[in-house]
Enzyme design. Structure first.
Site, mmCIF file in Angstrom:
data_model
loop_
_atom_site.group_PDB
_atom_site.id
_atom_site.type_symbol
_atom_site.label_atom_id
_atom_site.label_comp_id
_atom_site.label_asym_id
_atom_site.label_seq_id
_atom_site.Cartn_x
_atom_site.Cartn_y
_atom_site.Cartn_z
ATOM 1 N N LYS A 39 0.733 -1.217 0.034
ATOM 2 C CA LYS A 39 0.036 -0.065 0.111
ATOM 3 C C LYS A 39 0.868 1.344 -0.101
ATOM 4 O O LYS A 39 0.681 2.246 -0.743
ATOM 5 C CB LYS A 39 -0.982 0.105 1.210
ATOM 6 C CG LYS A 39 -1.884 1.228 1.086
ATOM 7 C CD LYS A 39 -3.046 0.664 2.543
ATOM 8 C CE LYS A 39 -3.679 -0.294 2.367
ATOM 9 N NZ LYS A 39 -4.590 -0.766 3.172
ATOM 10 N N ARG A 108 -3.444 2.972 8.453
ATOM 11 C CA ARG A 108 -3.939 1.783 7.779
ATOM 12 C C ARG A 108 -2.747 0.969 7.688
ATOM 13 O O ARG A 108 -1.499 1.223 7.307
ATOM 14 C CB ARG A 108 -4.467 2.151 6.416
ATOM 15 C CG ARG A 108 -5.600 3.272 6.355
ATOM 16 C CD ARG A 108 -6.009 3.591 5.054
ATOM 17 N NE ARG A 108 -6.773 2.534 4.362
ATOM 18 C CZ ARG A 108 -7.148 2.569 3.012
ATOM 19 N NH1 ARG A 108 -6.991 3.499 2.367
ATOM 20 N NH2 ARG A 108 -8.042 1.461 2.469
ATOM 21 N N GLY A 117 -8.484 -7.237 4.417
ATOM 22 C CA GLY A 117 -9.304 -7.511 5.554
ATOM 23 C C GLY A 117 -8.794 -8.059 6.875
ATOM 24 O O GLY A 117 -9.192 -8.347 7.868
ATOM 25 N N MET A 119 -5.699 -7.483 8.628
ATOM 26 C CA MET A 119 -5.007 -6.527 9.385
ATOM 27 C C MET A 119 -6.012 -4.989 9.640
ATOM 28 O O MET A 119 -7.093 -5.164 8.880
ATOM 29 C CB MET A 119 -3.491 -6.425 8.994
ATOM 30 C CG MET A 119 -2.590 -7.471 9.025
ATOM 31 S SD MET A 119 -1.028 -7.232 8.687
ATOM 32 C CE MET A 119 -1.207 -6.545 6.934
ATOM 33 N N ARG A 352 -3.245 -1.395 -6.422
ATOM 34 C CA ARG A 352 -2.424 -2.508 -6.250
ATOM 35 C C ARG A 352 -2.657 -3.522 -7.446
ATOM 36 O O ARG A 352 -4.102 -3.308 -8.049
ATOM 37 C CB ARG A 352 -2.741 -3.390 -5.061
ATOM 38 C CG ARG A 352 -4.232 -3.926 -4.834
ATOM 39 C CD ARG A 352 -4.463 -4.380 -3.410
ATOM 40 N NE ARG A 352 -5.775 -4.601 -3.379
ATOM 41 C CZ ARG A 352 -6.374 -4.658 -2.080
ATOM 42 N NH1 ARG A 352 -5.799 -4.654 -0.929
ATOM 43 N NH2 ARG A 352 -7.648 -4.968 -1.916
ATOM 44 N N HIS A 468 -15.593 -7.969 0.976
ATOM 45 C CA HIS A 468 -14.441 -8.971 1.808
ATOM 46 C C HIS A 468 -14.782 -10.410 1.303
ATOM 47 O O HIS A 468 -13.654 -11.057 1.077
ATOM 48 C CB HIS A 468 -14.908 -8.669 3.423
ATOM 49 C CG HIS A 468 -13.917 -9.901 4.097
ATOM 50 N ND1 HIS A 468 -14.279 -11.051 4.377
ATOM 51 C CD2 HIS A 468 -12.504 -9.524 4.593
ATOM 52 C CE1 HIS A 468 -13.344 -11.665 4.974
ATOM 53 N NE2 HIS A 468 -12.341 -10.919 5.351
ATOM 54 N N SER A 799 15.653 -41.940 -10.795
ATOM 55 C CA SER A 799 14.344 -41.245 -10.392
ATOM 56 C C SER A 799 14.157 -40.999 -9.123
ATOM 57 O O SER A 799 14.289 -42.062 -8.486
ATOM 58 C CB SER A 799 13.173 -41.930 -11.384
ATOM 59 O OG SER A 799 12.063 -41.396 -11.081
ATOM 60 N N CYS A 867 9.607 -39.048 -9.835
ATOM 61 C CA CYS A 867 8.300 -39.804 -9.976
ATOM 62 C C CYS A 867 7.320 -39.789 -8.822
ATOM 63 O O CYS A 867 6.202 -40.432 -8.788
ATOM 64 C CB CYS A 867 8.608 -41.113 -10.563
ATOM 65 S SG CYS A 867 9.406 -42.137 -9.474
ATOM 66 N N TYR A 887 13.395 -34.248 -15.951
ATOM 67 C CA TYR A 887 11.997 -34.407 -16.340
ATOM 68 C C TYR A 887 11.337 -34.472 -14.972
ATOM 69 O O TYR A 887 11.917 -34.874 -13.947
ATOM 70 C CB TYR A 887 11.687 -35.451 -17.172
ATOM 71 C CG TYR A 887 11.991 -36.882 -16.753
ATOM 72 C CD1 TYR A 887 11.057 -37.475 -15.771
ATOM 73 C CD2 TYR A 887 13.070 -37.646 -17.090
ATOM 74 C CE1 TYR A 887 11.239 -38.929 -15.356
ATOM 75 C CE2 TYR A 887 13.562 -38.778 -16.273
ATOM 76 C CZ TYR A 887 12.272 -39.347 -15.550
ATOM 77 O OH TYR A 887 12.846 -40.572 -15.322
#
Length: 915
Positions: A39, A108, A117, A119, A352, A468, A799, A867, A887
């Site tokens: 913020k 704030r 919501g 804090m 934001r 909210h 693997s 795997c 992989y």
């Protein structure tokens, strides 16, 4: 502090004399989120852009961390706040809380990552019994002044002094009832004066002190309350849910107040530069006349769509649209904006990067690429595998017979079915008992977070897309319908009345559609997601307009496949699963579990093998199994023709192929009581007892079976080799790999490999073909990882079996611990997430990294994969990319997620953090 130091750079915590704890909005920028919070950084950024931001300053996260660590604020903080407050008073031409024309401020929270919501916020700091009179005189609106004062006492009492919020709500409801009005805006100045008196009495009674009249005391206490709110239960729970680190702390923003509750020419709202639910461009948001910002997000009064602001205040609307365009182009993303209009003057209070639904995320990412604002690499950072998984969930069947009882705002998509519950406690309790529930509220607040997490979906009768409930649900990927006004929710009586008078009692089944906003009685059947149909080849991207989501997914997946280095294979044990995996984009099979082939109608042959008393009996059993195993592999290699198939030789303990010991004991006992014992059952029971182990997962299984039971592994190797030869003879392209499980020492692997090589040579000689079968092993024991350099001398590939590796590293039995104490560990913060869900980088991950380095040091061309279940986990895929695996392998349904995350991992250096 010397003048040549850059005020935008955070100082080391150990250089106390150099630490700067307070920044004016003119000093920061959006890159300082770690220090100023999201913020504060964005308020500074908007100030830099020349947008209309009320003057103010930000207290850094470093100050918060010092306060939380020591229990007191940094010694220098008070003086820095005083200096910035004095500068703010000079700029505004008025002093905080002065009697004749008071400066008022908001206090704030603002963490690095958005926690809507969770804090605390306190508005109208500076009002007192004296300054409220000055505000009334200066504004020319007595009602506004007393309304602002009652809001301050209410928010301060609840947030700072810990007074139960319902006490203030009940007093407000009583005032409205006495006046015979429905909403608080209809209360007059005299009513609000009485309410202020009542609120102050509540504070005195409940907090044991008077509401503070000193404005600086109000501000200092509010700052500490915001710091403290970082560690509230709801904030901790939200951070665990969203995997936000707990050591970041929150910044505190002190902003000069602008007022949306000055009458019909004032108001407050929330706007999105695109629809956060769908991603479509347009005018989206909520506006509320004669209100302060908390009224909108709390959902206390239903708002009007933002588009109506054009008729209410055309000048402010046009200016807002221009600013929204500026911000979206500047941030190159969907922006979530809070604003206030004070008597026709527009003020920007926050922006934001906005939370969005999974579908919106994919649409917006491709839209921004088309607009030239971002490239493909950045587009991949705007979506996640978790969002893709959400899009693959089923949706309601449009053809089903349904009873619709209401419709609200489609706040967060999905198809949710469950029993109606009317409070958070019940939602959690029932959910833990295995019930699926829908949390039904008039509106939610941060205290409902536990229930929102536990519920399948959320339904409210108040609020809009910016309430909210909507914001938090979107962030969690939870289905949500808001503002279903025709539904009368009675939380005290635990019931909901729908149009026509039907009453939904707690426990009744309801269904909610977060994509349409529709609410239904009973359970609505579901059908496959169009995204799944696309992956399975039943829907083609670009076929028609309704498929624009599929088109967006198609394009993002194409980006990912072009970027990724990791290949993605499937865990599949039969041709059907293999074909499905191939449709989902699998590039081979990373794990074929042969034990699944030994069940069903072959169980009798396996029982004969286990019961064999002589070499001849055992060889006959293996000979009978060989052609069946061979056919399994022929079908599998045919389905994956041209792609690698890693076949794991038999892994689990043999007792798993025998009847349950209790069931078998009862059967034998009953037969003996009838004096008709079955000889085979008796032999089976003896075998079960003989093979019984206290901890079978650490006993006779894996490579140990192949060494102890002659011919078992060689039979499987022969079946693989003959199947490869048959496919080659049919002009196929089989690419089989043989994997030895549970190896702990290179000597085990060498013995089994020598036997396997001999069998393969025999099949090559008999068929005249070169088979080229790679032989490797699973790394699933700590010792294997620690001696990987030695094991690589006999293995062509590794693997990582991270399921077993996690169990053996942690000393956990997965089947037991997840049910017994994992919930407590998660709640206490010992785990941020289960180590079976996301790889433990510090422990298990460290062993994987060590094994990779040691194995490749011995054999540079060593092929490396994973795997275990972690192969399809988004966060784990990034780790496997980082340590250099070739992989990952996962269940067929998770293949698209793994493909996407592999692309995101490869392009992450070009992206940014968009949590």
């Amino acid at each position: 502090m010397s003048e040549n130091k850059d005020p935008h750079v955070a100082r080391p915590a150990n250089s106390v004399e150099d630490v700067k704890f307070v920044y004016d909005f003119t000093e920061g920028n959006r890159d300082l989120k770690d220090l100023l919070g999201g913020k504060g950084a964005n308020l500074a950024e908007m100030t830099n852009l020349g947008l209309p931001v009320p003057p103010g300053f930000t207290i850094t996260t470093e100050a918060c961390k010092t306060y939380l660590d020591s229990g007191d604020e940094p010694a220098a903080l008070r003086d820095e706040v005083s200096a910035h407050l004095t500068a703010l008073e000079t700029a505004m031409g008025k002093k905080l809380g002065q009697a004749d024309d008071p400066l008022l401020v908001s206090v704030r929270s603002g963490a690095k990552f958005s926690m809507p919501g969770m804090m605390d916020t306190v508005l109208n700091i500076g009002l007192s019994d004296k300054s409220v009179q000055g505000l009334a005189k200066q504004s020319g609106d007595e009602r506004f002044a007393w309304d602002s004062y009652r809001r301050l006492i209410q928010m301060f009492g609840k947030t700072v002094l810990g007074v139960e919020g319902e006490l203030f709500e009940d007093a407000l409801d009583a005032a409205k009832k006495a006046k015979k009005v429905a909403v608080d805006t209809e209360l007059e100045a005299a009513d609000l004066k009485k309410l202020v008196t009542r609120f102050k009495k509540i504070v005195k009674t409940e907090a044991g002190r008077d509401f503070p009249q000193d404005p600086r005391e109000q501000m200092d206490l509010a700052i500490h309350a915001v710091f403290d709110s970082w560690n509230t239960d709801r904030a901790k729970l939200y951070r665990r849910q969203e995997r936000i680190p707990g050591d970041l702390g929150t910044a505190v923003n002190i902003c000069s107040m602008v007022f949306g509750n000055l009458g019909p020419d004032s108001g407050t709202g929330v706007a999105f530069t695109r629809d956060p639910a769908s991603g479509h461009a347009g005018v989206y948001g909520d506006y509320l006349q004669n209100a302060q910002g908390e009224d909108v997000v709390a959902g206390i009064r239903n708002t009007v769509p933002l588009a109506e602001l054009e008729q209410i205040d055309k000048k402010s609307y046009d200016q807002l649209m221009q600013i929204m365009g500026t911000l979206e182009n500047h941030y190159k993303d969907l922006c979530d904006i809070e604003f206030t209009i004070e008597r026709g003057q527009l003020w920007m209070l926050q922006t934001r990067v906005g939370k969005r639904t999974a579908g919106a995320a994919f649409r917006i990412a491709t839209q921004l690429v088309d607009q030239g604002l971002i490239d493909e690499a950045e587009a991949l950072q705007r979506v996640t595998g978790a969002q893709l998984a959400q899009l693959m969930f089923p949706r309601f069947d449009d053809e089903a017979k349904v009873k619709q009882v209401g419709r609200g705002i489609a706040a967060s998509p999905g198809a949710a079915v469950g029993k109606a519950v009317f409070d958070s406690y019940t939602a959690v309790k029932w959910s833990r008992s295995g019930e699926k529930v829908i949390l039904v509220r008039r509106e939610t607040n941060p205290d409902d977070l536990d229930g929102m997490i536990a519920a399948e979906g959320i339904l409210t009768s108040r609020g809009g897309k910016t309430s909210h409930a909507a914001v938090v649900a979107r962030g969690m990927g939870k289905t949500c319908v808001c503002g279903a006004e025709e539904l009368e929710v009675d939380t005290k009586r635990r019931r909901m009345t729908v149009p026509g008078g039907h009453v939904v009692e707690e426990g009744d089944l309801i269904s909610i559609d977060g994509s349409s906003g529709k609410v239904y009685l009973g359970e609505v059947p579901v059908v496959p997601s169009p995204v799944v149909e696309y992956f399975e080849g039943r829907m083609h991207a670009g076929a028609h307009d309704a498929d624009e989501l599929v088109e967006a997914v198609h394009r993002i997946m194409a980006f990912a496949d072009r970027k990724r280095r990791l290949r993605v294979r499937a865990n599949a044990d039969n041709a059907e699963d293999a074909m499905r995996a191939r449709r989902f984009g699998a590039q081979g099979i990373g794990l074929c579990r042969t034990e699944h082939m030994f069940l069903g109608d072959r169980r009798e042959l396996v029982e004969r093998l286990i019961l064999a008393d002589t070499d001849v009996e055992r060889e006959e059993s293996l000979k009978a199994l060989l052609p069946l195993q061979k056919q399994d592999f022929v079908e599998l290699f045919s389905a994956m023709d041209g792609l690698p198939v890693t076949v794991r030789l038999l892994d689990p303990p043999l007792h798993e192929f025998l009847p349950d010991i209790t069931e078998l004991s009862v059967r034998v006992a009953l037969a003996e009581s009838r004096k008709d014992p079955h000889e085979n059952d008796l032999r089976l029971l003896q075998a079960v007892h003989r093979l019984h182990e206290q901890n079978p997962m650490l006993g006779l299984r894996g490579v140990r079976l192949g060494l102890v039971i002659p011919g078992l592994f060689t039979m499987q190797v022969r079946a693989i080799a003959e199947a490869v030869a048959e496919r080659k003879n049919a002009k196929g392209d089989p690419r089989a790999e043989i994997m030895i499980p549970l190896v702990g020492t290179v000597q085990e692997l060498e013995i089994v490999r020598d036997e396997a090589d001999q069998v393969i040579a025999e099949v090559e000689a008999a068929t005249g073909m070169q088979l080229k079968l790679a032989i490797g092993t699973m790394i699933e024991l700590p010792r294997a990882a620690l001696t990987a350099g030695q094991i690589a001398e006999a293995a062509e590939f590794f693997s990582f079996g991270t399921n077993d590796l996690t169990q053996t590293v942690w000393g956990f039995s997965r089947d037991d611990v997840e049910a017994s104490f994992f919930t407590a560990y998660l709640e206490k913060g010992i785990f941020g997430v289960s180590p079976f869900e996301t790889i433990d980088r510090d422990g298990v991950g460290a062993l994987v990294k060590l094994a990779v380095e040691a194995g490749r040091a011995t054999r540079p061309d060593l092929k490396l994969g994973v795997c275990g279940e972690h192969g399809g986990d988004p966060e784990s895929v990034h780790f496997f990319h980082e340590v250099g695996l070739d992989y990952v392998s996962c269940s067929p349904f998770r293949i698209p997620v793994a493909r996407l995350e592999a692309g995101r991992a490869a392009s992450s250096s070009a992206g940014s953090d968009h949590r």
